[in-house]
Design a protein around this motif. Structure first.
Motif, PDB file in Angstrom:
ATOM      1  N   ALA A  32     -23.118 -56.807  18.493  1.00 39.05           N
ATOM      2  CA  ALA A  32     -22.492 -56.229  17.302  1.00 39.05           C
ATOM      3  C   ALA A  32     -23.442 -55.253  16.613  1.00 39.05           C
ATOM      4  O   ALA A  32     -23.021 -54.167  16.173  1.00 39.05           O
ATOM      5  N   SER A  70     -16.922 -56.230  14.904  1.00 36.78           N
ATOM      6  CA  SER A  70     -16.334 -57.446  14.332  1.00 36.78           C
ATOM      7  C   SER A  70     -15.938 -58.423  15.427  1.00 36.78           C
ATOM      8  O   SER A  70     -16.132 -59.638  15.290  1.00 36.78           O
ATOM      9  N   TRP A  71     -15.385 -57.886  16.538  1.00 34.85           N
ATOM     10  CA  TRP A  71     -15.005 -58.783  17.625  1.00 34.85           C
ATOM     11  C   TRP A  71     -16.231 -59.423  18.260  1.00 34.85           C
ATOM     12  O   TRP A  71     -16.230 -60.632  18.549  1.00 34.85           O
ATOM     13  N   GLN A  76     -13.911 -46.485  12.255  1.00 35.64           N
ATOM     14  CA  GLN A  76     -13.164 -47.741  12.366  1.00 35.64           C
ATOM     15  C   GLN A  76     -13.243 -48.385  13.751  1.00 35.64           C
ATOM     16  O   GLN A  76     -13.397 -49.616  13.851  1.00 35.64           O
ATOM     17  N   ASP A 121     -23.969 -61.527  18.220  1.00 32.19           N
ATOM     18  CA  ASP A 121     -24.456 -60.758  17.071  1.00 32.19           C
ATOM     19  C   ASP A 121     -25.327 -59.574  17.491  1.00 32.19           C
ATOM     20  O   ASP A 121     -25.281 -58.505  16.866  1.00 32.19           O
ATOM     21  N   ARG A 145     -19.017 -60.102  16.821  1.00 30.13           N
ATOM     22  CA  ARG A 145     -19.501 -61.140  15.901  1.00 30.13           C
ATOM     23  C   ARG A 145     -18.644 -62.398  15.998  1.00 30.13           C
ATOM     24  O   ARG A 145     -19.175 -63.521  15.947  1.00 30.13           O
ATOM     25  N   ARG A 146     -17.324 -62.222  16.139  1.00 28.41           N
ATOM     26  CA  ARG A 146     -16.436 -63.394  16.208  1.00 28.41           C
ATOM     27  C   ARG A 146     -16.719 -64.258  17.416  1.00 28.41           C
ATOM     28  O   ARG A 146     -16.539 -65.475  17.379  1.00 28.41           O
ATOM     29  N   GLU A 159      -7.161 -58.828  18.437  1.00 27.15           N
ATOM     30  CA  GLU A 159      -7.727 -60.153  18.195  1.00 27.15           C
ATOM     31  C   GLU A 159      -8.704 -60.550  19.295  1.00 27.15           C
ATOM     32  O   GLU A 159      -9.684 -61.229  19.040  1.00 27.15           O
ATOM     33  N   GLU A 196     -16.418 -50.355  13.940  1.00 28.96           N
ATOM     34  CA  GLU A 196     -16.384 -51.536  13.079  1.00 28.96           C
ATOM     35  C   GLU A 196     -15.528 -52.634  13.701  1.00 28.96           C
ATOM     36  O   GLU A 196     -15.883 -53.816  13.670  1.00 28.96           O
ATOM     37  N   GLN A 197     -14.381 -52.249  14.275  1.00 33.71           N
ATOM     38  CA  GLN A 197     -13.494 -53.233  14.900  1.00 33.71           C
ATOM     39  C   GLN A 197     -14.175 -53.901  16.093  1.00 33.71           C
ATOM     40  O   GLN A 197     -14.107 -55.122  16.265  1.00 33.71           O
TER      41      GLN A 197
END
Length: 522
Positions: free
Chosen positions: A393, A382-383, A375, A390, A385-386, A350, A378-379
């Motif tokens: 990412a 995604s973090w 993967q 950007d 981006r959160r 997270e 991608e993980q």
């Protein structure tokens, strides 16, 4: 008088223990000389300090009742206890407390139920307490156990203390090796023993299925042999700060499916051998802060875990780290935590804290010994981006495509290089604009120096190199200059190159804008 004894004769030391038991009074056989009273020298203690284990067993099994208004108990210091203290299958109502004693044989508590057991500063041959229940404190503080401790499927409702103790695996003791091997042959199949390495009996603490309701405090523990904690539950935490675990087999800690509120392998914790917690569940913190970890091959096997917070900031680590398919709430680490290979396929988190520099994280996700894995990229993307990064990412996803390209055949590699150069696989669409500007400038310069000839001579036209070059670059003629002018000589190749480049760049721009031309993940 309630003083009958099931023995023909008691030594003076045994008589004192016998008389003190009903009131729970201490019997201290020590001399006051700290060196002589050390249980390491217990072999030199004479008859005046020797107590037979069968006498203690008789007392604990009810040979003498407690006095009215007093709590019976066995409290003995500085004794040499000979024989097996066999309390298996018993229900003990009196507490057992040994201090600075030498136990020359085993303490057997298999399937027993006890109110509390305290062994402090003792030298013990072996402890066998499988499936026992201790309704209170189980303490092995500052003890030496020469042939291992067995607590598999035991239950302790209070605290479990193993601080400052020194445990040896049964393999270090020839007298117990054969019985230990016989236990393994009886309980497990040959295939299972071979898979787990159990035939090698390398475990100083054998505690699979152990349940501890209070805290398990094993600070400053020293072992010559691994800790086997498969399926153990520590409902108030497991604390191994400053412990030194020297595995004599492949593993220092084998704790698959362990459950705990918190686990501390920190503050100088040292493991010589693999630390394995596959499938562990930790509802609080799992910490390797300032730990020293080393093993040939895989050093940390932390796959398929669920942990609220993982602190992976060891002082030194040597070997591979496996975090595959684990679910972590917060990962606090540093780039130096991964000096070798790291398996991250299926790993999810997270939040990241500590080493968050993009360069370090790009290296982190690229060090799987099996090669490219999509993967982890991608993980990580995604973090980023959160948290609103950007651009970072996009850089991660671009690195993903470049890593994937190395796994493709030659035609796909060529196509990948073209996409990368043109628009960075769609994550750098501005590159297409840069290429258009460069080609436009080059074409304008060429056709200014070597203008094409007019196709139709019925009307007089003035040639302009810039709009002509732009018309060649645009896939569909906008200014209708292509049909009006014909390149001459070698400039025909320049014109064809501009037309082809225009189509390629237009396609790449569309791909960058709509993300429809991404290579599929593999």
């Amino acid at each position: 008088m309630g003083r009958s004894r099931p023995f023909w004769r008691l030594t003076p030391a045994e008589r004192r223990v016998w008389e003190a038991f009903p009131t729970g009074a201490w019997v201290d056989l020590r001399t006051g000389d700290s060196e002589l009273d050390d249980p390491v020298h217990g072999g030199m203690w004479g008859r005046e300090r020797t107590v037979r284990a069968e006498v203690l067993t008789a007392l604990l099994l009810g040979a003498r009742p407690g006095e009215g208004g007093r709590v019976a108990g066995l409290r003995l210091a500085g004794a040499r206890i000979t024989g097996v203290l066999n309390l298996s299958d018993a229900t003990l109502t009196a507490k057992l407390h040994l201090l600075n004693c030498r136990v020359t044989d085993s303490i057997a508590l298999m399937d027993a139920t006890a109110k509390g057991i305290r062994l402090r500063g003792c030298d013990i041959h072996r402890i066998r307490a499988a499936r026992c229940t201790v309704d209170g404190l189980f303490e092995l503080d500052s003890c030496t156990v020469h042939a291992g401790v067995r607590l598999d499927n035991a239950r302790i409702t209070g605290q479990f203390r193993l601080a400052n103790s020194h445990l040896y695996a049964p393999e270090n003791d020839a007298s117990s090796s054969e019985s230990f091997k016989a236990d393994l042959r009886r309980m497990y199949s040959e295939t299972e023993r071979a898979e787990r390495g159990w035939d090698q009996h390398h475990w100083s603490l054998w505690a699979g299925g152990l349940t501890v309701e209070g805290g398990a405090f094993c600070r400053d523990l020293r072992t010559e042999g691994g800790l086997r904690l498969i399926g153990a539950r520590f409902n108030s935490g497991l604390y191994l700060q400053r412990a030194v675990i020297r595995g004599t087999g492949n593993h220092a800690v084998y704790a698959d499916h362990l459950e705990a509120t918190s686990v501390e392998f920190s503050q100088g914790f040292t493991a010589d051998g693999t630390v394995r917690l596959r499938g562990a569940r930790v509802t609080g913190v799992l910490s390797f802060h300032d730990a020293v970890l080393s093993a040939p091959g895989r050093c940390l096997h932390l796959s398929h875990m669920q942990v609220d917070e993982l602190i992976l900031r060891p002082a030194r680590i040597e070997g591979e780290v496996n975090l595959g398919y684990s679910r972590i709430g917060v990962l606090l680490d540093q780039p130096g935590a991964y000096p070798g290979h790291v398996r991250l396929n299926g790993f999810a988190f997270e939040s990241l804290r500590g080493g968050t520099r993009l360069r370090d994280r790009m290296d982190w996700v690229s060090r799987d010994p099996d090669g490219y894995r999509p993967q982890p990229y991608e993980q990580l993307a995604s973090w980023y981006r959160r948290i609103g990064h950007d651009q970072d990412a996009r850089r991660v996803l671009l690195a993903k495509q470049r890593a994937r390209r190395a796994t493709l055949g030659l035609p796909s590699k060529v196509a990948g290089y073209l996409l990368d150069v043109a628009v960075g696989y769609g994550y750098r669409p501005w590159l297409a604009g840069a290429w258009v500007a460069l080609l436009l400038a080059a074409g304008t310069a060429v056709f200014t120096a070597y203008p094409p000839s007019q196709v139709g001579l019925d009307e007089r036209r003035i040639f302009h190199a810039f709009p002509y070059t732009l018309d060649l670059l645009v896939p569909v003629s906008v200014f209708e200059l292509r049909g009006a002018w014909e390149p001459v000589g070698w400039t025909q190749w320049v014109a064809n190159l501009l037309i082809t480049s225009g189509w390629i760049l237009a396609t790449a721009l569309i791909a960058g804008a709509t993300r429809v031309l991404r290579p599929p993940a593999s």
